[in-house]
Design a protein around this motif. Structure first.
Motif, PDB file in Angstrom:
ATOM      1  N   ALA A   1       4.522   2.174   1.455  1.00 42.90           N
ATOM      2  CA  ALA A   1       4.339   2.664   0.089  1.00 42.90           C
ATOM      3  C   ALA A   1       2.931   3.206  -0.074  1.00 42.90           C
ATOM      4  CB  ALA A   1       4.603   1.553  -0.917  1.00 42.90           C
ATOM      5  N   ALA A   2       2.829   4.266  -0.883  1.00 45.11           N
ATOM      6  CA  ALA A   2       1.543   4.922  -1.136  1.00 45.11           C
ATOM      7  C   ALA A   2       1.037   4.580  -2.529  1.00 45.11           C
ATOM      8  CB  ALA A   2       1.690   6.436  -1.007  1.00 45.11           C
TER       9      ALA A   2
ATOM     10  N   PRO B   1       5.566   5.307  -4.560  1.00 49.85           N
ATOM     11  CA  PRO B   1       6.454   6.094  -3.691  1.00 49.85           C
ATOM     12  C   PRO B   1       6.319   5.710  -2.223  1.00 49.85           C
ATOM     13  CG  PRO B   1       4.564   7.409  -4.352  1.00 49.85           C
ATOM     14  CD  PRO B   1       4.485   6.121  -5.136  1.00 49.85           C
ATOM     15  N   GLY B   2       7.388   5.922  -1.499  1.00 49.65           N
ATOM     16  CA  GLY B   2       7.416   5.619  -0.067  1.00 49.65           C
ATOM     17  C   GLY B   2       8.846   5.399   0.363  1.00 49.65           C
ATOM     18  N   GLY B   3       9.031   4.686   1.466  1.00 47.91           N
ATOM     19  CA  GLY B   3      10.388   4.443   1.928  1.00 47.91           C
ATOM     20  C   GLY B   3      10.432   3.802   3.301  1.00 47.91           C
ATOM     21  N   LYS B   4      11.633   3.795   3.857  1.00 50.09           N
ATOM     22  CA  LYS B   4      11.883   3.118   5.133  1.00 50.09           C
ATOM     23  C   LYS B   4      11.242   3.857   6.300  1.00 50.09           C
ATOM     24  CE  LYS B   4      16.347   1.354   3.633  1.00 50.09           C
ATOM     25  NZ  LYS B   4      17.782   1.502   3.782  1.00 50.09           N
TER      26      LYS B   4
ATOM     27  N   CYS C   1       1.463  -1.334   2.168  1.00 51.42           N
ATOM     28  CA  CYS C   1       0.908  -0.447   1.144  1.00 51.42           C
ATOM     29  C   CYS C   1      -0.445   0.111   1.580  1.00 51.42           C
ATOM     30  CB  CYS C   1       0.743  -1.204  -0.160  1.00 51.42           C
ATOM     31  SG  CYS C   1       2.265  -1.972  -0.737  1.00 51.42           S
ATOM     32  N   PHE C   2      -0.650   1.396   1.275  1.00 53.38           N
ATOM     33  CA  PHE C   2      -1.858   2.099   1.681  1.00 53.38           C
ATOM     34  C   PHE C   2      -2.451   2.857   0.502  1.00 53.38           C
ATOM     35  CE2 PHE C   2       0.778   1.505   5.344  1.00 53.38           C
ATOM     36  CZ  PHE C   2      -0.093   1.200   6.373  1.00 53.38           C
ATOM     37  N   ILE C   3      -3.782   2.891   0.433  1.00 49.43           N
ATOM     38  CA  ILE C   3      -4.489   3.689  -0.561  1.00 49.43           C
ATOM     39  C   ILE C   3      -4.539   5.123  -0.028  1.00 49.43           C
ATOM     40  CG2 ILE C   3      -6.639   4.049  -1.830  1.00 49.43           C
ATOM     41  CD1 ILE C   3      -5.274   1.374  -2.529  1.00 49.43           C
ATOM     42  N   CYS C   4      -4.112   6.081  -0.853  1.00 49.62           N
ATOM     43  CA  CYS C   4      -3.996   7.479  -0.423  1.00 49.62           C
ATOM     44  C   CYS C   4      -4.540   8.431  -1.484  1.00 49.62           C
ATOM     45  CB  CYS C   4      -2.527   7.825  -0.190  1.00 49.62           C
ATOM     46  SG  CYS C   4      -1.665   6.734   0.957  1.00 49.62           S
TER      47      CYS C   4
END
Length: 127
Positions: free
Chosen positions: A8-9, A34-37, A82-85
């Motif tokens: 996830a972003a 947002p994000g996904g598999k 989860c990542f900071i983008c």
């Protein structure tokens, strides 16, 4: 119990965070990051860039890893990385959501979030 691993972003711009609203499924009209598999053979970063491109038609730079959330839903266990983008290209287009909202950290609680994402918000507040 089956485990589903996703990415996830947490997309930041100025002092705001991008929230996306699901357009279908059990959590229709609830907000999420947002994000996904992940697909077989993908790194987390590759999966996240692909998912954001598919869902939002945006290119992102991944600034840093933020957290991994483990959450038990009724039928499966979710492991969400989860990542900071930040956005570095593209034009926002909704392919998997029905709305987006740039939200200040203190306003995130005003939205109805998918359950696992609430844990991400709690960690963001601790930062």
């Amino acid at each position: 119990m089956k485990t589903i691993e996703v990415v996830a972003a947490i997309i930041k711009q100025d002092d705001k965070i991008l929230a996306t609203r699901r357009s279908d499924g059990k959590f229709k009209n609830m907000w999420e990051f947002p994000g996904g598999k992940m697909e077989l053979g993908e790194t987390r970063g590759e999966a996240l860039r692909r998912e954001i491109k598919e869902e939002l038609e945006l290119d992102i730079d991944i600034l840093s890893y933020f957290t991994t959330i483990d959450y038990d839903y009724l039928n499966f266990h979710l492991k969400m990385h989860c990542f900071i983008c930040v956005i570095c290209g593209g034009v926002l287009r909704l392919n998997a959501h029905n709305d987006t909202k740039w939200t200040a950290l203190e306003e995130l609680d005003e939205l109805k979030w998918v359950p696992a994402d609430i844990l991400v918000i709690e960690k963001l507040k601790e930062m």
